[in-house]
Motif scaffolding. Structure first.
Motif, PDB file in Angstrom:
ATOM      1  N   LEU A 228      17.764  50.560 -15.686  1.00  0.00           N
ATOM      2  CA  LEU A 228      19.118  50.086 -15.398  1.00  0.00           C
ATOM      3  C   LEU A 228      19.624  49.106 -16.458  1.00  0.00           C
ATOM      4  N   HIS A 229      18.828  48.911 -17.510  1.00  0.00           N
ATOM      5  CA  HIS A 229      19.176  48.008 -18.615  1.00  0.00           C
ATOM      6  C   HIS A 229      19.260  46.558 -18.171  1.00  0.00           C
ATOM      7  N   ALA A 230      18.566  46.240 -17.073  1.00  0.00           N
ATOM      8  CA  ALA A 230      18.394  44.843 -16.714  1.00  0.00           C
ATOM      9  C   ALA A 230      17.267  44.281 -17.575  1.00  0.00           C
ATOM     10  N   GLU A 231      16.982  42.978 -17.424  1.00  0.00           N
ATOM     11  CA  GLU A 231      15.972  42.341 -18.259  1.00  0.00           C
ATOM     12  C   GLU A 231      14.958  41.609 -17.384  1.00  0.00           C
ATOM     13  N   PRO A 232      13.981  42.345 -16.838  1.00  0.00           N
ATOM     14  CA  PRO A 232      12.954  41.704 -16.010  1.00  0.00           C
ATOM     15  C   PRO A 232      12.182  40.668 -16.817  1.00  0.00           C
ATOM     16  N   ILE A 233      11.966  39.497 -16.238  1.00  0.00           N
ATOM     17  CA  ILE A 233      11.174  38.480 -16.930  1.00  0.00           C
ATOM     18  C   ILE A 233       9.710  38.901 -16.940  1.00  0.00           C
ATOM     19  N   SER A 234       8.926  38.257 -17.764  1.00  0.00           N
ATOM     20  CA  SER A 234       7.546  38.693 -17.983  1.00  0.00           C
ATOM     21  C   SER A 234       6.684  38.616 -16.729  1.00  0.00           C
ATOM     22  N   THR A 235       6.835  37.549 -15.960  1.00  0.00           N
ATOM     23  CA  THR A 235       5.967  37.336 -14.806  1.00  0.00           C
ATOM     24  C   THR A 235       6.613  37.841 -13.531  1.00  0.00           C
ATOM     25  N   GLY A 236       5.963  38.815 -12.885  1.00  0.00           N
ATOM     26  CA  GLY A 236       6.361  39.233 -11.553  1.00  0.00           C
ATOM     27  C   GLY A 236       5.435  38.568 -10.547  1.00  0.00           C
ATOM     28  N   VAL A 237       5.880  38.450  -9.311  1.00  0.00           N
ATOM     29  CA  VAL A 237       5.078  37.761  -8.293  1.00  0.00           C
ATOM     30  C   VAL A 237       4.755  38.712  -7.158  1.00  0.00           C
ATOM     31  N   PHE A 238       3.469  38.987  -7.000  1.00  0.00           N
ATOM     32  CA  PHE A 238       2.988  39.823  -5.907  1.00  0.00           C
ATOM     33  C   PHE A 238       2.262  38.952  -4.899  1.00  0.00           C
ATOM     34  N   ALA A 239       2.524  39.184  -3.623  1.00  0.00           N
ATOM     35  CA  ALA A 239       1.865  38.426  -2.558  1.00  0.00           C
ATOM     36  C   ALA A 239       1.249  39.386  -1.548  1.00  0.00           C
ATOM     37  N   ALA A 240      -0.061  39.322  -1.404  1.00  0.00           N
ATOM     38  CA  ALA A 240      -0.762  40.079  -0.375  1.00  0.00           C
ATOM     39  C   ALA A 240      -0.936  39.190   0.859  1.00  0.00           C
ATOM     40  N   SER A 241      -1.392  39.771   1.938  1.00  0.00           N
ATOM     41  CA  SER A 241      -1.596  38.994   3.156  1.00  0.00           C
ATOM     42  C   SER A 241      -2.533  37.819   2.920  1.00  0.00           C
TER      43      SER A 241
ATOM     44  N   PRO B  48      -3.593  30.886  -7.050  1.00  0.00           N
ATOM     45  CA  PRO B  48      -2.784  30.648  -5.861  1.00  0.00           C
ATOM     46  C   PRO B  48      -1.347  31.132  -6.017  1.00  0.00           C
ATOM     47  N   LEU B  49      -0.793  31.568  -4.923  1.00  0.00           N
ATOM     48  CA  LEU B  49       0.557  32.131  -4.934  1.00  0.00           C
ATOM     49  C   LEU B  49       1.569  31.158  -5.522  1.00  0.00           C
ATOM     50  N   GLN B  50       1.521  29.897  -5.142  1.00  0.00           N
ATOM     51  CA  GLN B  50       2.520  28.940  -5.619  1.00  0.00           C
ATOM     52  C   GLN B  50       2.469  28.784  -7.128  1.00  0.00           C
ATOM     53  N   LYS B  51       1.277  28.881  -7.705  1.00  0.00           N
ATOM     54  CA  LYS B  51       1.164  28.777  -9.164  1.00  0.00           C
ATOM     55  C   LYS B  51       1.881  29.937  -9.837  1.00  0.00           C
ATOM     56  N   ARG B  52       1.729  31.128  -9.288  1.00  0.00           N
ATOM     57  CA  ARG B  52       2.407  32.294  -9.860  1.00  0.00           C
ATOM     58  C   ARG B  52       3.917  32.185  -9.672  1.00  0.00           C
ATOM     59  N   ILE B  53       4.326  31.689  -8.514  1.00  0.00           N
ATOM     60  CA  ILE B  53       5.752  31.504  -8.250  1.00  0.00           C
ATOM     61  C   ILE B  53       6.360  30.521  -9.241  1.00  0.00           C
TER      62      ILE B  53
END
Length: 214
Positions: free
Chosen positions: A138-151, A163-168
């Motif tokens: 879609l020609h958007a510009e995703p930043i390098s870091t994506g955040v995945f959260a499992a249960s 830890p999740l907060q560090k990735r966030i």
């Protein structure tokens, strides 16, 4: 100038871990922008609230009012935070259906923070092999870091290694850099010709200073 952030959550339940992640992401981005002295505002949209509108849009080609207003906000936003649950190794059908009714050029050039949730960390790569190509198309510009959260990322049993907060916080900082104009992409390339010129030497001058091979 205030930066406008659109937040889209594709969670189906209420409450949902997808919405929880979306809220944490926008809070972290707000804090990062505050540290950089950038004014900000955001609206959070739940796709389940416009699920019938999305279906009607797919069938008729026309967006009902609530969906049209949402898509208009997304198109005019300075950044997008998009979070979806992962079903069958990819983004949800509701999330993809929304993308299908979004104008093709609505988020062109828009920085996007990608987030995803699932019951197990086995789906953690879905951001890179499913979501990122979709937004790049879609020609958007995703930043390098994506955040995945499992249960396992929530509560007392959260992963102590990453830890999740560090990735966030890392992802939020990258998006804030983009919105504040201090991204790495805008820094001078030390190997670019203009970098040499800025130092007072032309590229040809530098070539003449290279040691000869005898």
């Amino acid at each position: 100038m205030s930066r406008r952030i659109a937040v889209v959550s594709a969670g189906l339940s209420d409450p949902s871990s997808t919405r929880m992640l979306a809220d944490k992401l926008v809070q972290a981005v707000f804090e990062a922008l505050d540290d950089r002295g950038v004014e900000r505002e955001a609206r959070v949209f739940e796709l389940r609230d416009v699920a019938h509108d999305i279906t009607n849009n797919l069938m008729t080609g026309f967006a009902p009012k609530a969906l049209a207003e949402m898509n208009d906000y997304v198109a005019k936003a300075d950044a997008l935070i998009a979070v979806t649950p992962i079903f069958s190794t990819s983004y949800s059908g509701l999330f993809k259906s929304w993308i299908d009714v979004l104008d093709r050029d609505a988020i062109e050039g828009t920085p996007v923070l990608l987030g995803a949730t699932a019951g197990t960390a086995r789906h953690s790569l879905a951001i890179d092999y499913a979501m990122r190509p979709l937004f790049t198309y879609l020609h958007a510009e995703p930043i390098s870091t994506g955040v995945f959260a499992a249960s396992s990322d929530w509560g007392a049993e959260a992963d102590s290694v990453a830890p999740l907060q560090k990735r966030i916080d890392r992802a939020a900082g990258e998006l804030a850099d983009r919105l504040s104009g201090s991204s790495a992409a805008q820094k001078t390339d030390p190997f670019a010709p203009e970098a040499y010129l800025a130092g007072g030497s032309s590229f040809e001058d530098l070539l003449t200073k290279l040691p000869s091979r005898g």
